[in-house]
Write a protein that holds these residues in place. Structure first.
Motif, short mmCIF file in Angstrom:
data_model
loop_
_atom_site.label_atom_id
_atom_site.label_comp_id
_atom_site.label_asym_id
_atom_site.label_seq_id
_atom_site.Cartn_x
_atom_site.Cartn_y
_atom_site.Cartn_z
N GLY A 135 31.25 67.54 46.86
CA GLY A 135 29.88 67.85 47.24
C GLY A 135 29.02 68.27 46.06
N LYS A 136 29.48 67.97 44.85
CA LYS A 136 28.79 68.42 43.64
C LYS A 136 27.89 67.32 43.08
N ALA A 137 26.68 67.66 42.74
CA ALA A 137 25.74 66.72 42.12
C ALA A 137 26.28 66.27 40.77
N PHE A 138 25.82 65.11 40.35
CA PHE A 138 26.18 64.56 39.04
C PHE A 138 24.91 64.53 38.21
N THR A 139 24.95 65.13 37.01
CA THR A 139 23.82 65.07 36.09
C THR A 139 24.28 64.35 34.83
N SER A 140 23.56 63.30 34.49
CA SER A 140 23.98 62.46 33.38
C SER A 140 23.80 63.13 32.03
N VAL A 141 24.66 62.74 31.12
CA VAL A 141 24.51 63.00 29.69
C VAL A 141 24.59 61.62 29.03
N ALA A 142 24.21 61.52 27.78
CA ALA A 142 24.28 60.23 27.09
C ALA A 142 25.70 59.67 27.17
N ALA A 143 25.84 58.41 27.48
CA ALA A 143 27.12 57.70 27.57
C ALA A 143 28.00 58.19 28.72
N SER A 144 27.39 58.65 29.81
CA SER A 144 28.17 59.04 30.98
C SER A 144 28.13 57.93 32.02
N ALA A 145 29.00 58.05 33.04
CA ALA A 145 29.09 56.99 34.05
C ALA A 145 29.46 57.57 35.40
N LEU A 146 29.00 56.91 36.45
CA LEU A 146 29.34 57.27 37.83
C LEU A 146 29.68 55.97 38.54
N THR A 147 30.86 55.92 39.17
CA THR A 147 31.29 54.74 39.91
C THR A 147 31.27 55.05 41.39
N LEU A 148 30.64 54.16 42.16
CA LEU A 148 30.47 54.36 43.60
C LEU A 148 31.00 53.16 44.37
N LEU A 149 31.47 53.41 45.61
CA LEU A 149 31.96 52.37 46.50
C LEU A 149 31.06 52.31 47.72
N ALA A 150 30.59 51.09 48.07
CA ALA A 150 29.72 50.92 49.23
C ALA A 150 30.52 51.04 50.51
N LYS A 151 30.01 51.87 51.41
CA LYS A 151 30.59 52.01 52.74
C LYS A 151 29.63 51.35 53.73
N PRO A 152 29.97 51.31 55.01
CA PRO A 152 29.04 50.71 55.98
C PRO A 152 27.71 51.46 56.06
N SER A 153 26.71 50.78 56.54
CA SER A 153 25.39 51.36 56.82
C SER A 153 24.66 51.89 55.60
N GLY A 154 24.88 51.28 54.45
CA GLY A 154 24.13 51.66 53.26
C GLY A 154 24.52 52.99 52.66
N THR A 155 25.75 53.44 52.92
CA THR A 155 26.21 54.70 52.34
C THR A 155 27.19 54.42 51.21
N TRP A 156 27.41 55.43 50.37
CA TRP A 156 28.25 55.30 49.18
C TRP A 156 29.17 56.50 49.07
N ILE A 157 30.32 56.28 48.44
CA ILE A 157 31.25 57.37 48.15
C ILE A 157 31.65 57.28 46.67
N GLU A 158 31.75 58.44 46.03
CA GLU A 158 32.13 58.47 44.62
C GLU A 158 33.58 58.06 44.43
N VAL A 159 33.80 57.19 43.44
CA VAL A 159 35.14 56.79 43.04
C VAL A 159 35.55 57.58 41.81
N SER A 160 34.64 57.67 40.83
CA SER A 160 34.95 58.41 39.61
C SER A 160 33.66 58.77 38.88
N ARG A 161 33.80 59.69 37.94
CA ARG A 161 32.68 60.07 37.06
C ARG A 161 33.23 60.38 35.68
N SER A 162 32.37 60.20 34.70
CA SER A 162 32.74 60.49 33.33
C SER A 162 31.51 60.98 32.61
N PRO A 163 31.52 62.10 31.96
CA PRO A 163 32.62 63.07 31.93
C PRO A 163 32.74 63.79 33.25
N GLN A 164 33.90 64.44 33.42
CA GLN A 164 34.19 65.16 34.65
C GLN A 164 33.23 66.31 34.78
#
Length: 164
Positions: A135-164
């Protein structure tokens, strides 16, 4: 100039999409070029990829969409282009609460996308539409990444983030 011999020897990969209207699913068959010594034509040597599985070897390339400018977004609901790739290079700063919120813009469920942040200052907020780990927000830094997976009805779930 193309000769009869070069036409016979050229690799001819083929992709068949077999869909039944209204069934909601399709069968995809891929024939890869093969090399066969002798005079006979090449035959099908592999098996069909089915819902039960299959093996595809080689490089799988997904498109990279560059120039997604968070600063220019007019709301916290962003619309990413559906048909140009699975990785999106994001510049600028801003806030993201929902992706592709209109039904016509939804990515197919199971689609994995990568948001690649080139700069600091994009905040992706946990919501009913983007479920982030813990339930934690992600705030980008230079060269960071967030990977998401599409679920039904236009929703998304986090797969991974970098940096942690």
């Amino acid at each position: 100039a193309r000769t009869a011999a070069s036409a016979i020897l050229a690799p001819l990969p083929k992709i068949w999409v077999i869909a039944t209207p209204g069934a909601g699913r399709a069968t995809i068959r891929i024939a890869a070029p093969t090399l066969r010594l002798g005079w006979g034509p090449p035959g099908a040597t592999g098996s069909t990829l089915t819902g039960a599985g299959g093996i595809v070897t080689g490089t799988l390339s997904q498109g990279l969409v560059e120039g997604i400018n968070a600063t220019r977004m007019t709301s916290t609901y962003w619309t990413l282009p559906l048909s140009r790739g699975n990785s999106f290079s994001v510049v600028g700063s801003g806030t993201l609460d929902r992706l592709n919120y209109l039904n016509k813009d939804w990515f197919p469920r199971g689609t994995v996308i990568n948001l690649l942040f080139e700069s600091t200052g994009v905040t992706v907020r946990h919501s009913a539409y983007i479920l982030l780990a813990g339930g934690k927000a992600f705030t980008s830094v230079a060269a960071s990444a967030l990977t998401l997976l599409a679920k039904p009805s236009g929703t998304w779930i986090e797969v991974s983030r970098s940096p942690q």
